[in-house]
Scaffold this motif. Structure first.
Motif, PDB file in Angstrom:
ATOM      1  N   THR A   1       3.503  -0.251 -11.118  1.00  0.00           N
ATOM      2  CA  THR A   1       4.298  -1.476 -11.149  1.00  0.00           C
ATOM      3  C   THR A   1       4.286  -2.111  -9.761  1.00  0.00           C
ATOM      4  O   THR A   1       3.761  -1.539  -8.802  1.00  0.00           O
ATOM      5  N   ASP A   2       4.877  -3.297  -9.655  1.00  0.00           N
ATOM      6  CA  ASP A   2       4.844  -4.023  -8.381  1.00  0.00           C
ATOM      7  C   ASP A   2       5.346  -3.178  -7.215  1.00  0.00           C
ATOM      8  O   ASP A   2       4.801  -3.239  -6.111  1.00  0.00           O
ATOM      9  N   ASN A   3       6.382  -2.389  -7.454  1.00  0.00           N
ATOM     10  CA  ASN A   3       6.979  -1.629  -6.352  1.00  0.00           C
ATOM     11  C   ASN A   3       6.219  -0.349  -6.027  1.00  0.00           C
ATOM     12  O   ASN A   3       6.485   0.295  -5.009  1.00  0.00           O
ATOM     13  N   LEU A   4       5.252   0.032  -6.869  1.00  0.00           N
ATOM     14  CA  LEU A   4       4.511   1.275  -6.642  1.00  0.00           C
ATOM     15  C   LEU A   4       3.134   1.054  -6.023  1.00  0.00           C
ATOM     16  O   LEU A   4       2.501   2.017  -5.584  1.00  0.00           O
ATOM     17  N   VAL A   5       2.663  -0.190  -5.969  1.00  0.00           N
ATOM     18  CA  VAL A   5       1.283  -0.443  -5.547  1.00  0.00           C
ATOM     19  C   VAL A   5       1.023   0.114  -4.150  1.00  0.00           C
ATOM     20  O   VAL A   5       1.597  -0.359  -3.160  1.00  0.00           O
ATOM     21  N   ASN A   6       0.196   1.145  -4.075  1.00  0.00           N
ATOM     22  CA  ASN A   6      -0.231   1.745  -2.803  1.00  0.00           C
ATOM     23  C   ASN A   6       0.944   2.099  -1.891  1.00  0.00           C
ATOM     24  O   ASN A   6       0.835   2.040  -0.662  1.00  0.00           O
ATOM     25  N   ASN A   7       2.052   2.496  -2.517  1.00  0.00           N
ATOM     26  CA  ASN A   7       3.262   2.869  -1.782  1.00  0.00           C
ATOM     27  C   ASN A   7       3.547   4.349  -2.034  1.00  0.00           C
ATOM     28  O   ASN A   7       4.171   4.710  -3.036  1.00  0.00           O
TER      29      ASN A   7
ATOM     30  N   ALA B   1      -5.687  -4.545  -7.582  1.00  0.00           N
ATOM     31  CA  ALA B   1      -4.815  -3.502  -8.113  1.00  0.00           C
ATOM     32  C   ALA B   1      -4.599  -3.768  -9.595  1.00  0.00           C
ATOM     33  O   ALA B   1      -4.553  -4.925 -10.031  1.00  0.00           O
ATOM     34  N   LEU B   2      -4.479  -2.695 -10.376  1.00  0.00           N
ATOM     35  CA  LEU B   2      -4.178  -2.804 -11.803  1.00  0.00           C
ATOM     36  C   LEU B   2      -2.678  -2.578 -11.961  1.00  0.00           C
ATOM     37  O   LEU B   2      -2.186  -1.464 -11.796  1.00  0.00           O
ATOM     38  N   ILE B   3      -1.950  -3.655 -12.269  1.00  0.00           N
ATOM     39  CA  ILE B   3      -0.487  -3.617 -12.244  1.00  0.00           C
ATOM     40  C   ILE B   3       0.078  -3.778 -13.653  1.00  0.00           C
ATOM     41  O   ILE B   3      -0.380  -4.620 -14.434  1.00  0.00           O
ATOM     42  N   THR B   4       1.067  -2.950 -13.965  1.00  0.00           N
ATOM     43  CA  THR B   4       1.758  -3.014 -15.248  1.00  0.00           C
ATOM     44  C   THR B   4       3.058  -3.797 -15.077  1.00  0.00           C
ATOM     45  O   THR B   4       3.886  -3.460 -14.219  1.00  0.00           O
ATOM     46  N   GLY B   5       3.220  -4.839 -15.890  1.00  0.00           N
ATOM     47  CA  GLY B   5       4.406  -5.674 -15.795  1.00  0.00           C
ATOM     48  C   GLY B   5       5.603  -5.072 -16.504  1.00  0.00           C
ATOM     49  O   GLY B   5       5.516  -4.016 -17.150  1.00  0.00           O
ATOM     50  N   ALA B   6       6.728  -5.769 -16.420  1.00  0.00           N
ATOM     51  CA  ALA B   6       7.975  -5.288 -17.023  1.00  0.00           C
ATOM     52  C   ALA B   6       7.860  -5.152 -18.535  1.00  0.00           C
ATOM     53  O   ALA B   6       8.542  -4.327 -19.151  1.00  0.00           O
ATOM     54  N   ASN B   7       6.968  -5.953 -19.149  1.00  0.00           N
ATOM     55  CA  ASN B   7       6.789  -5.884 -20.604  1.00  0.00           C
ATOM     56  C   ASN B   7       5.748  -4.853 -21.022  1.00  0.00           C
ATOM     57  O   ASN B   7       5.399  -4.748 -22.201  1.00  0.00           O
ATOM     58  N   GLY B   8       5.211  -4.096 -20.046  1.00  0.00           N
ATOM     59  CA  GLY B   8       4.236  -3.054 -20.348  1.00  0.00           C
ATOM     60  C   GLY B   8       2.800  -3.525 -20.371  1.00  0.00           C
ATOM     61  O   GLY B   8       1.887  -2.720 -20.584  1.00  0.00           O
TER      62      GLY B   8
ATOM     63  N   VAL C   1      -5.022  -7.251 -14.029  1.00  0.00           N
ATOM     64  CA  VAL C   1      -5.666  -7.076 -12.728  1.00  0.00           C
ATOM     65  C   VAL C   1      -5.106  -8.130 -11.777  1.00  0.00           C
ATOM     66  O   VAL C   1      -5.025  -9.316 -12.122  1.00  0.00           O
ATOM     67  N   HIS C   2      -4.714  -7.693 -10.594  1.00  0.00           N
ATOM     68  CA  HIS C   2      -4.159  -8.593  -9.582  1.00  0.00           C
ATOM     69  C   HIS C   2      -4.886  -8.389  -8.257  1.00  0.00           C
ATOM     70  O   HIS C   2      -5.405  -7.301  -7.979  1.00  0.00           O
ATOM     71  N   ILE C   3      -4.906  -9.433  -7.447  1.00  0.00           N
ATOM     72  CA  ILE C   3      -5.196  -9.226  -6.032  1.00  0.00           C
ATOM     73  C   ILE C   3      -4.004  -8.463  -5.466  1.00  0.00           C
ATOM     74  O   ILE C   3      -2.851  -8.807  -5.733  1.00  0.00           O
ATOM     75  N   ALA C   4      -4.260  -7.394  -4.747  1.00  0.00           N
ATOM     76  CA  ALA C   4      -3.178  -6.529  -4.278  1.00  0.00           C
ATOM     77  C   ALA C   4      -2.172  -7.321  -3.453  1.00  0.00           C
ATOM     78  O   ALA C   4      -2.551  -8.195  -2.664  1.00  0.00           O
ATOM     79  N   PRO C   5      -0.880  -7.054  -3.623  1.00  0.00           N
ATOM     80  CA  PRO C   5       0.140  -7.792  -2.863  1.00  0.00           C
ATOM     81  C   PRO C   5      -0.064  -7.707  -1.356  1.00  0.00           C
ATOM     82  O   PRO C   5       0.288  -8.632  -0.629  1.00  0.00           O
ATOM     83  N   GLU C   6      -0.633  -6.595  -0.879  1.00  0.00           N
ATOM     84  CA  GLU C   6      -0.819  -6.392   0.561  1.00  0.00           C
ATOM     85  C   GLU C   6      -2.193  -6.845   1.047  1.00  0.00           C
ATOM     86  O   GLU C   6      -2.579  -6.579   2.195  1.00  0.00           O
ATOM     87  N   ALA C   7      -2.946  -7.566   0.203  1.00  0.00           N
ATOM     88  CA  ALA C   7      -4.341  -7.887   0.504  1.00  0.00           C
ATOM     89  C   ALA C   7      -4.509  -8.589   1.850  1.00  0.00           C
ATOM     90  O   ALA C   7      -5.350  -8.202   2.672  1.00  0.00           O
ATOM     91  N   PHE C   8      -3.738  -9.640   2.091  1.00  0.00           N
ATOM     92  CA  PHE C   8      -3.928 -10.396   3.335  1.00  0.00           C
ATOM     93  C   PHE C   8      -3.547  -9.559   4.549  1.00  0.00           C
ATOM     94  O   PHE C   8      -4.202  -9.634   5.596  1.00  0.00           O
ATOM     95  N   THR C   9      -2.503  -8.753   4.426  1.00  0.00           N
ATOM     96  CA  THR C   9      -2.105  -7.889   5.541  1.00  0.00           C
ATOM     97  C   THR C   9      -3.231  -6.934   5.904  1.00  0.00           C
ATOM     98  O   THR C   9      -3.544  -6.731   7.087  1.00  0.00           O
ATOM     99  N   VAL C  10      -3.856  -6.349   4.891  1.00  0.00           N
ATOM    100  CA  VAL C  10      -4.965  -5.419   5.128  1.00  0.00           C
ATOM    101  C   VAL C  10      -6.152  -6.144   5.750  1.00  0.00           C
ATOM    102  O   VAL C  10      -6.714  -5.710   6.764  1.00  0.00           O
ATOM    103  N   ALA C  11      -6.541  -7.271   5.153  1.00  0.00           N
ATOM    104  CA  ALA C  11      -7.740  -7.979   5.603  1.00  0.00           C
ATOM    105  C   ALA C  11      -7.582  -8.536   7.014  1.00  0.00           C
ATOM    106  O   ALA C  11      -8.509  -8.462   7.831  1.00  0.00           O
ATOM    107  N   SER C  12      -6.428  -9.101   7.320  1.00  0.00           N
ATOM    108  CA  SER C  12      -6.244  -9.706   8.642  1.00  0.00           C
ATOM    109  C   SER C  12      -6.201  -8.644   9.734  1.00  0.00           C
ATOM    110  O   SER C  12      -6.605  -8.903  10.877  1.00  0.00           O
ATOM    111  N   ALA C  13      -5.741  -7.425   9.388  1.00  0.00           N
ATOM    112  CA  ALA C  13      -5.716  -6.345  10.377  1.00  0.00           C
ATOM    113  C   ALA C  13      -7.087  -5.711  10.547  1.00  0.00           C
ATOM    114  O   ALA C  13      -7.496  -5.372  11.664  1.00  0.00           O
ATOM    115  N   GLU C  14      -7.823  -5.558   9.448  1.00  0.00           N
ATOM    116  CA  GLU C  14      -9.115  -4.871   9.499  1.00  0.00           C
ATOM    117  C   GLU C  14     -10.252  -5.799   9.907  1.00  0.00           C
ATOM    118  O   GLU C  14     -11.205  -5.374  10.551  1.00  0.00           O
ATOM    119  N   PHE C  15     -10.163  -7.079   9.538  1.00  0.00           N
ATOM    120  CA  PHE C  15     -11.268  -8.011   9.775  1.00  0.00           C
ATOM    121  C   PHE C  15     -10.820  -9.226  10.593  1.00  0.00           C
ATOM    122  O   PHE C  15     -11.059 -10.376  10.198  1.00  0.00           O
TER     123      PHE C  15
END
Length: 686
Positions: free
Chosen positions: A666-672, A154-161, A165-179
């Motif tokens: 931002t962190d709270n908007l990622v795929n939400n 995910a491409l995430i914008t921090g508080a300072n603007g 690039v980050h590994i998505a916060p939900e990455a492990f949840t997605v991977a463990s459910a799908e794979f």
């Protein structure tokens, strides 16, 4: 008017190499991956590269593409696209096909890659080729085995603007459910104290990808991913996103995590984990998962079971068989259309504009914590879900497709949902079309019409005037229909009774709507098009639209990640340019212009449909007609162009569609989705 990404789609199965030559190979490299769900990418490549080019099949594929291109409206425009897409689209496909015809290749796989990437440089998603390996020769390959990583980005914008690039916060949840059957492989591949702790990578900042800055990889992918003209949209395809589908909310892994070809064996990242200041190196293997292919035991059975033409690959003479023969949903093209599967008969009755993609639509599930918990509003159906935000005044239509298995029920449900939102107090509307690949043209007209009501921009039509290409074979098809009264039930696209003129007056049964051709010089090439075509949807609506609009156009916001194509583009463009709706692109690199939609055509179709027109008018033996495709493939084309709004003399697909807002993720908007809708409402509708 459905837009068909111009990405010529020929999904041709892997060439049927001469079995005698294959039999001489020892060991059989395809037997290594036979019967397995997960394999190493290098073993998939070994199988594919062991298949030699069958010259007969190679020439057949090129001949089909060449002759079908005569119906593709954008062929000459794409040699050098007008601004603002000149730097993004500059592919002379006919010249590349001549080069490919003359060139020798070590394997079928190499041929597939060259042909696929040549087509993908069109960057339109409507014209596409996918053979056994995959696109024209390569897209099917992508469907056979798909490369995965467990770390969507995910491409995430921090508080300072600052964007990172980050590994998505939900990455492990997605991977463990799908794979679940593969997660241990990735867990055990991690180094040192991280071994067995894949979840600790979620949210980590990515500093380097294979020794280079992350956007080096993003930009490299944008050169080969295709489907969208805008550079920013192709960049965005690298990252994860979400979509509402008929089966529910899905998670789009992104091109980094999901490769449609076995291109990479592993990736090495330098990361900084959440809560840490220390850079760490991790190497994670790609794993290839078998896709929608028939079982095989070796190379010969792979080719025999998966690569020969099947029902639906080529067209039929519908007057010798009846239109009911087109009723199957199991057509090769439905695996690559980014919409709910519909039959060829339905598509003829209700034309579509839909993008093709080498990878089938995602069935990865959006994590439960990100799925909207708001109650759905009456009218919600399949990929169209209605919600009312907690502010009590913002209605939401999450629309993942303009297609449905029941045209009338779909249109009625959209009206029901919007009326229900109004009755619950909604005065403003957010329409989320993230990853919407298009669908029924008249569904786009209908939604525009019922939102804003009857006015000069929606009557006689809520779409765009169009024109078709007017080549010699197309002219012969129309003449055959007229002279022989061949199509009393209006099953053929070229029947004059299907269309209206620029004044929205219907053509008569004996009126040749392709005469006289409108001649244009495009990039130095002489081309010919039909006269301007007008209204096409009013008679297809299942019920009378409301006598007044349900929402003011200025109180509508259309949200996407830029990956809104075809009929989705048609709706978004007409709402934005004609009704004052605001447009938002979620994410996107700072400093890169974000277009709120992709290619908008007039109507997309495919080789098998054009072949049906040819066979049904008894023209298959004409020297201009393409031969039957010998492999299991799909070729998509843009059959009609849509005229522009700001410049009505030129096609809309080459005009600018910049988003009003590039919404930083931002962190709270990622795929939400709900968090995105609330942020959009606060910024643009408060």
């Amino acid at each position: 008017m459905g837009k068909f990404p111009k990405f010529l789609a020929i999904v041709a199965s892997l060439s049927l190499s001469r079995l005698s030559a294959l039999g001489a190979q020892t060991p059989d490299l395809c037997s290594v991956i036979a019967g397995q769900k997960w394999v190493s990418p290098k073993d998939v490549r070994a199988c594919f590269t062991s298949m030699k080019v069958d010259q007969t099949l190679k020439l057949n594929i090129i001949d089909v593409i060449n002759k079908t291109l005569a119906f593709h409206t954008s062929t000459n425009y794409e040699i050098r696209a007008p601004q603002p897409f000149t730097a993004d689209v500059h592919e002379e496909l006919l010249a590349d096909l001549a080069r490919i015809r003359a060139q020798s290749y070590k394997s079928d796989y190499d041929l597939h890659i060259d042909l696929s990437r040549s087509v993908k440089r069109l960057n339109d998603g409507l014209y596409a080729i996918t053979p056994s390996l995959k696109l024209p020769y390569i897209d099917f390959l992508k469907a056979a085995f798909v490369n995965f990583l467990p770390i969507p980005l995910a491409l995430i914008t921090g508080a300072n603007g600052t964007q990172e690039v980050h590994i998505a916060p939900e990455a492990f949840t997605v991977a463990s459910a799908e794979f679940p059957d593969q997660i241990d492989v990735w867990q055990n591949a991690l180094p040192g104290s991280l071994k067995g702790k894949l979840e600790m990578l979620s949210g980590a900042k990515v500093l380097l990808i294979d020794g280079k800055a992350p956007f080096d990889a993003v930009d490299a992918n944008s050169l080969i991913t295709g489907s969208f003209q805008a550079f920013g949209t192709r960049q965005n395809s690298f990252f994860s996103s979400y979509q509402i589908a008929a089966a529910g909310w899905t998670y789009i892994m992104g091109n980094f995590t999901q490769q449609s070809l076995p291109l990479s064996d592993q990736v090495t990242l330098i990361i900084q984990r959440v809560g840490s200041t220390r850079p760490e190196a991790v190497t994670i293997p790609y794993r290839s998962r078998i896709g929608a292919i028939n079982p095989f035991t070796d190379t010969a059975s792979y080719l025999t079971s998966n690569c020969k033409a099947v029902p639906g690959t080529n067209g039929v003479d519908i007057f010798a068989r009846s239109i009911s023969s087109l009723g199957s949903l199991d057509r090769p093209i439905t695996k690559f259309q980014q919409q709910n599967p519909i039959s060829a008969a339905t598509e003829r009755q209700h034309p579509v504009n839909v993008i093709l993609d080498a990878s089938p639509p995602s069935d990865v599930v959006l994590p439960p914590t990100l799925v909207p918990s708001l109650p759905t509003v009456p009218g919600s159906r399949n990929a169209a879900q209605f919600y009312l935000l907690k502010d009590g005044k913002t209605g939401v239509l999450a629309l993942g497709s303009f297609s449905d298995n029941d045209f009338n029920a779909f249109l009625n449900s959209m009206l029901e949902g919007l009326v229900a939102l109004k009755s619950q107090g909604a005065t403003q509307l957010v329409v989320d079309v993230s990853n919407n690949g298009g669908g029924f043209i008249c569904a786009a007209h209908w939604l525009h019409r019922i939102i804003v009501g009857p006015k000069s921009t929606t009557i006689p039509q809520a779409g765009l005037d169009t024109q078709a290409r007017d080549g010699p074979l197309a002219q012969l098809i129309v003449k055959q229909i007229i002279s022989g009264n061949l199509d009393p039930n209006l099953d053929l696209l070229y029947n004059p009774l299907q269309w209206t003129d620029a004044n929205s007056q219907p053509f008569s049964a004996n009126e040749d709507w392709l005469q006289p051709p409108v001649v244009k010089i495009i990039n130095g090439h002489r081309d010919a098009f039909s006269q301007r075509l007008g209204e096409e949807c009013q008679g297809s609506f299942p019920t009378e639209p409301p006598g007044a609009g349900l929402f003011e156009g200025s109180k509508v916001v259309i949200v996407s990640n830029g990956r809104c194509a075809s009929s989705c583009s048609l709706f978004s463009i007409t709402m934005a340019k004609l009704e004052g709706a605001k447009t938002v692109v979620i994410g996107g690199k700072q400093g890169v212009k974000q277009e709120y939609c992709g290619t908008v055509g007039g109507q997309s179709t495919d080789f098998s449909t054009i072949d049906t027109e040819i066979k049904s008018t008894q023209l298959k033996n004409n020297t201009l007609a393409p031969p039957d495709l010998l492999v299991n493939g799909v070729q998509g084309i843009t059959w009609r162009l849509g005229f522009g709004i700001n410049d009505p003399t030129q096609p809309e697909e080459w005009q600018d569609h910049p988003a009003d807002l590039n919404l930083p993720v931002t962190d709270n908007l990622v795929n939400n989705p709900v968090a995105v809708w609330e942020e959009v409402a606060q910024r643009l509708l408060a």
